[in-house]
Design a protein around this motif. Structure first.
Motif, PDB file in Angstrom:
ATOM      1  N   SER A 150      -8.272 -41.301 -22.307  1.00 59.11           N
ATOM      2  CA  SER A 150      -8.252 -42.577 -23.378  1.00 59.11           C
ATOM      3  C   SER A 150      -7.080 -42.560 -24.645  1.00 59.11           C
ATOM      4  O   SER A 150      -6.806 -41.666 -25.139  1.00 59.11           O
ATOM      5  N   HIS A 151      -6.935 -43.950 -24.904  1.00 61.70           N
ATOM      6  CA  HIS A 151      -5.860 -43.969 -26.000  1.00 61.70           C
ATOM      7  C   HIS A 151      -6.624 -44.041 -27.601  1.00 61.70           C
ATOM      8  O   HIS A 151      -5.950 -44.130 -28.650  1.00 61.70           O
ATOM      9  N   PHE A 152      -7.951 -43.921 -27.474  1.00 60.16           N
ATOM     10  CA  PHE A 152      -8.604 -44.154 -28.416  1.00 60.16           C
ATOM     11  C   PHE A 152      -9.571 -42.958 -28.787  1.00 60.16           C
ATOM     12  O   PHE A 152      -9.961 -42.656 -29.986  1.00 60.16           O
ATOM     13  N   TRP A 153      -9.901 -42.076 -28.014  1.00 63.58           N
ATOM     14  CA  TRP A 153     -10.408 -40.802 -28.639  1.00 63.58           C
ATOM     15  C   TRP A 153      -9.870 -39.557 -27.768  1.00 63.58           C
ATOM     16  O   TRP A 153      -9.244 -39.887 -26.665  1.00 63.58           O
ATOM     17  N   ASN A 154      -9.780 -38.364 -28.302  1.00 62.04           N
ATOM     18  CA  ASN A 154      -9.267 -37.358 -27.809  1.00 62.04           C
ATOM     19  C   ASN A 154     -10.136 -36.146 -28.003  1.00 62.04           C
ATOM     20  O   ASN A 154      -9.975 -35.169 -28.413  1.00 62.04           O
ATOM     21  N   ARG A 155     -11.493 -36.103 -27.426  1.00 58.83           N
ATOM     22  CA  ARG A 155     -12.425 -35.361 -27.360  1.00 58.83           C
ATOM     23  C   ARG A 155     -12.089 -33.935 -26.447  1.00 58.83           C
ATOM     24  O   ARG A 155     -11.173 -33.930 -25.898  1.00 58.83           O
ATOM     25  N   LYS A 156     -12.420 -32.944 -27.197  1.00 56.24           N
ATOM     26  CA  LYS A 156     -12.261 -31.448 -26.497  1.00 56.24           C
ATOM     27  C   LYS A 156     -13.028 -31.385 -25.418  1.00 56.24           C
ATOM     28  O   LYS A 156     -14.309 -31.816 -25.255  1.00 56.24           O
ATOM     29  N   ARG A 157     -12.542 -30.922 -24.272  1.00 56.27           N
ATOM     30  CA  ARG A 157     -12.864 -30.768 -22.729  1.00 56.27           C
ATOM     31  C   ARG A 157     -12.359 -29.699 -22.037  1.00 56.27           C
ATOM     32  O   ARG A 157     -11.092 -29.585 -22.363  1.00 56.27           O
ATOM     33  N   ASN A 158     -13.011 -29.241 -20.942  1.00 55.82           N
ATOM     34  CA  ASN A 158     -12.297 -28.577 -20.209  1.00 55.82           C
ATOM     35  C   ASN A 158     -11.371 -29.523 -19.352  1.00 55.82           C
ATOM     36  O   ASN A 158     -12.053 -30.075 -18.361  1.00 55.82           O
ATOM     37  N   THR A 159     -10.258 -29.140 -19.373  1.00 56.75           N
ATOM     38  CA  THR A 159      -9.255 -29.972 -18.366  1.00 56.75           C
ATOM     39  C   THR A 159      -9.034 -29.466 -17.045  1.00 56.75           C
ATOM     40  O   THR A 159      -8.441 -29.978 -16.069  1.00 56.75           O
ATOM     41  N   ASN A 160      -9.491 -28.246 -16.844  1.00 60.87           N
ATOM     42  CA  ASN A 160      -9.535 -27.749 -15.326  1.00 60.87           C
ATOM     43  C   ASN A 160      -7.966 -27.562 -14.802  1.00 60.87           C
ATOM     44  O   ASN A 160      -7.621 -27.815 -13.737  1.00 60.87           O
ATOM     45  N   GLY A 161      -7.458 -27.120 -15.771  1.00 59.94           N
ATOM     46  CA  GLY A 161      -5.961 -26.780 -15.740  1.00 59.94           C
ATOM     47  C   GLY A 161      -5.047 -28.240 -15.776  1.00 59.94           C
ATOM     48  O   GLY A 161      -3.694 -28.171 -15.518  1.00 59.94           O
ATOM     49  N   LYS A 162      -5.631 -29.298 -15.993  1.00 57.21           N
ATOM     50  CA  LYS A 162      -4.940 -30.544 -15.776  1.00 57.21           C
ATOM     51  C   LYS A 162      -4.224 -30.533 -17.606  1.00 57.21           C
ATOM     52  O   LYS A 162      -4.445 -29.979 -18.420  1.00 57.21           O
ATOM     53  N   ARG A 163      -3.151 -31.438 -17.352  1.00 55.47           N
ATOM     54  CA  ARG A 163      -2.291 -31.713 -18.426  1.00 55.47           C
ATOM     55  C   ARG A 163      -3.032 -32.770 -19.393  1.00 55.47           C
ATOM     56  O   ARG A 163      -3.479 -33.735 -18.829  1.00 55.47           O
ATOM     57  N   ARG A 164      -3.025 -32.326 -20.568  1.00 54.62           N
ATOM     58  CA  ARG A 164      -3.456 -33.410 -21.601  1.00 54.62           C
ATOM     59  C   ARG A 164      -2.432 -34.287 -22.155  1.00 54.62           C
ATOM     60  O   ARG A 164      -1.252 -33.935 -22.435  1.00 54.62           O
ATOM     61  N   LEU A 165      -2.748 -35.572 -21.933  1.00 56.83           N
ATOM     62  CA  LEU A 165      -1.634 -36.573 -22.430  1.00 56.83           C
ATOM     63  C   LEU A 165      -1.398 -36.438 -23.801  1.00 56.83           C
ATOM     64  O   LEU A 165      -0.195 -36.458 -24.443  1.00 56.83           O
ATOM     65  N   PHE A 166      -2.748 -36.524 -24.516  1.00 55.89           N
ATOM     66  CA  PHE A 166      -2.488 -36.317 -26.210  1.00 55.89           C
ATOM     67  C   PHE A 166      -2.966 -34.844 -26.688  1.00 55.89           C
ATOM     68  O   PHE A 166      -4.099 -34.654 -26.409  1.00 55.89           O
ATOM     69  N   PRO A 167      -2.132 -34.118 -27.090  1.00 54.81           N
ATOM     70  CA  PRO A 167      -2.396 -32.806 -27.729  1.00 54.81           C
ATOM     71  C   PRO A 167      -3.468 -32.758 -28.950  1.00 54.81           C
ATOM     72  O   PRO A 167      -3.406 -34.062 -29.426  1.00 54.81           O
ATOM     73  N   GLU A 168      -4.193 -31.774 -29.197  1.00 53.36           N
ATOM     74  CA  GLU A 168      -5.195 -31.926 -30.099  1.00 53.36           C
ATOM     75  C   GLU A 168      -4.486 -32.308 -31.443  1.00 53.36           C
ATOM     76  O   GLU A 168      -5.100 -32.893 -32.279  1.00 53.36           O
ATOM     77  N   THR A 169      -3.320 -31.871 -31.799  1.00 50.35           N
ATOM     78  CA  THR A 169      -2.260 -32.007 -33.074  1.00 50.35           C
ATOM     79  C   THR A 169      -2.153 -33.337 -32.993  1.00 50.35           C
ATOM     80  O   THR A 169      -1.565 -33.830 -34.220  1.00 50.35           O
ATOM     81  N   PHE A 170      -2.254 -34.395 -32.283  1.00 45.59           N
ATOM     82  CA  PHE A 170      -2.182 -35.826 -32.221  1.00 45.59           C
ATOM     83  C   PHE A 170      -3.207 -36.518 -32.801  1.00 45.59           C
ATOM     84  O   PHE A 170      -3.314 -37.738 -33.099  1.00 45.59           O
ATOM     85  N   ASN A 171      -4.373 -35.897 -32.955  1.00 49.60           N
ATOM     86  CA  ASN A 171      -5.380 -36.502 -33.375  1.00 49.60           C
ATOM     87  C   ASN A 171      -5.520 -37.531 -34.694  1.00 49.60           C
ATOM     88  O   ASN A 171      -5.943 -38.685 -34.637  1.00 49.60           O
ATOM     89  N   LYS A 172      -4.853 -36.816 -35.678  1.00 52.49           N
ATOM     90  CA  LYS A 172      -4.606 -37.636 -36.778  1.00 52.49           C
ATOM     91  C   LYS A 172      -4.218 -39.012 -36.612  1.00 52.49           C
ATOM     92  O   LYS A 172      -4.229 -39.997 -37.219  1.00 52.49           O
ATOM     93  N   TRP A 173      -2.817 -39.110 -35.680  1.00 55.20           N
ATOM     94  CA  TRP A 173      -2.263 -40.320 -35.397  1.00 55.20           C
ATOM     95  C   TRP A 173      -3.026 -41.121 -34.764  1.00 55.20           C
ATOM     96  O   TRP A 173      -2.946 -42.421 -34.934  1.00 55.20           O
ATOM     97  N   MET A 174      -3.988 -40.647 -33.606  1.00 53.74           N
ATOM     98  CA  MET A 174      -4.906 -41.426 -32.985  1.00 53.74           C
ATOM     99  C   MET A 174      -5.993 -42.117 -33.906  1.00 53.74           C
ATOM    100  O   MET A 174      -6.336 -43.418 -33.774  1.00 53.74           O
TER     101      MET A 174
END
Length: 381
Positions: free
Chosen positions: A204-228
């Motif tokens: 989602s472009h609106f929230w970046n919740r922490k979750r187990n991505t099962n090895g998948k790539r995150r589109l938005f890194p955790e450091t991007f939260n403030k910009w979101m």
């Protein structure tokens, strides 16, 4: 230089880009476009902004005079179509801000882009990040960020192909048009629809919740939260304004005055992006065959005519140049398009098919999965 006269159409996409084409290196491709094309003109930027915002405000002002009655329905439909078409120019200007192709002052550029996209309910910073990923990995089946078709061997690809085989082409085409033009933009923003195989889903472009991505790539890194969060605050301000306007006037008035053009803007947006990146002869690449020059050149310039090119700043007719160098402002992209067509006439795609025909052809023929060509290892519809 007059923009309508500078573009010299070459061959159609059906005649373009043989599957054995030799692609240039990234350096060779970038070298075709001289640095002066990326020079930003604040005067031309403000003139473009003033035209799009001024015409949009004028159209909305006229809309306030239309009565809220059943007999005025045709006027409201006309208003929505015209105003949404005009206001799409504001979307394009914000798009240029996201690429740092609007103004040399980054602070001014950020304010303009954030304001315009927030008004259009676009999460500006989140979109700018995901769109940069799209440019970095265009037509990459694994890392591509949008308009990535499923492989025929995947579960989604098998389901899509089964629907395509079982439904009448007209029915399939209508469903495809609805999915892309009516709900496609929202599905993309909320769930990351049409993203590549490597990305965690939903994204989602609106929230970046922490979750187990099962090895998948995150589109938005955790450091991007403030910009979101900043993006969401812009949307919250606009939604609050719309709610206040609904209370002050009426929900129906706001729905007609804002909602109708909003839908048309989104239809133009998805029409442009769909037609820019989709055709039956456009290959998609996996990890073993993808390269940046290949991806950047798998876009299509199309004929939108002088009026739409003026209102929308040529976004659909100079898109190949935009993918080669996204820092080039729209008023220089026409010259860049000419240079690319002269240097790589067999690789720079132009399809003269009228837009409505191209849209229907792609909806009926390219709405399924992609199959791998055993010889080239490229994927095609």
């Amino acid at each position: 230089m007059a923009f309508a006269a500078t573009i010299r159409p070459t061959k159609t996409t059906s005649e373009h880009t043989p599957k054995s084409a030799v692609y240039p290196t990234k350096a060779e491709l970038l070298k075709t476009l001289p640095p002066e094309l990326s020079k930003l003109s604040p005067i031309r930027a403000w003139v473009s902004l003033a035209m799009s915002v001024g015409l949009s405000a004028l159209a909305i002002g006229i809309g306030t005079l239309i009565p809220l009655s059943a007999s005025a329905t045709p006027l409201w439909l006309l208003y929505g179509a015209v105003t949404g078409t005009i206001a799409m120019g504001c979307w394009v200007i914000a798009h240029e801000c996201g690429h740092h192709a609007f103004h040399p002052n980054r602070r001014i550029e950020g304010v303009v882009g954030f304001a315009l996209h927030s008004i259009l309910l676009v999460p500006y910073y989140s979109w700018a990040h995901s769109h940069a990923v799209h440019h970095a990995h265009c037509n990459h089946l694994e890392k591509g960020e949008t308009h990535v078709p499923p492989r025929a061997t995947s579960p989604l690809g098998q389901t899509t192909e089964q629907l395509k085989r079982n439904l009448h082409p007209v029915v399939f085409g209508i469903i495809s048009l609805f999915n892309h033009l009516v709900i496609g933009w929202q599905l993309y923003l909320f769930f990351g629809a049409t993203g590549g195989e490597d990305y965690d889903s939903p994204t989602s472009h609106f929230w970046n919740r922490k979750r187990n991505t099962n090895g998948k790539r995150r589109l938005f890194p955790e450091t991007f939260n403030k910009w979101m969060v900043r993006s969401n605050l812009g949307l919250l301000a606009m939604v609050s304004f719309l709610i206040a306007a609904s209370i002050q006037y009426s929900p129906l008035r706001v729905l007609c005055l804002y909602g109708l053009p909003y839908m048309v803007i989104n239809m133009w947006l998805t029409t442009y992006t769909w037609l820019q990146h989709t055709n039956s002869d456009i290959p998609h690449f996996s990890n073993e065959t993808w390269s940046w020059p290949k991806g950047a050149l798998q876009t299509v310039d199309r004929p939108y005519g002088p009026i739409l090119n003026l209102l929308h700043h040529g976004i659909g007719s100079t898109h190949v140049c935009h993918h080669v160098n996204s820092s080039i402002p729209h008023y220089n992209a026409w010259d860049g398009t000419n240079l690319l067509r002269q240097r790589f006439p067999e690789l720079v795609r132009y399809d003269p098919t009228p837009i409505h025909k191209a849209l229907w052809t792609i909806a009926t023929r390219c709405g399924g999965a992609v199959y791998q060509n055993p010889s080239s290892k490229e994927f095609y519809f």
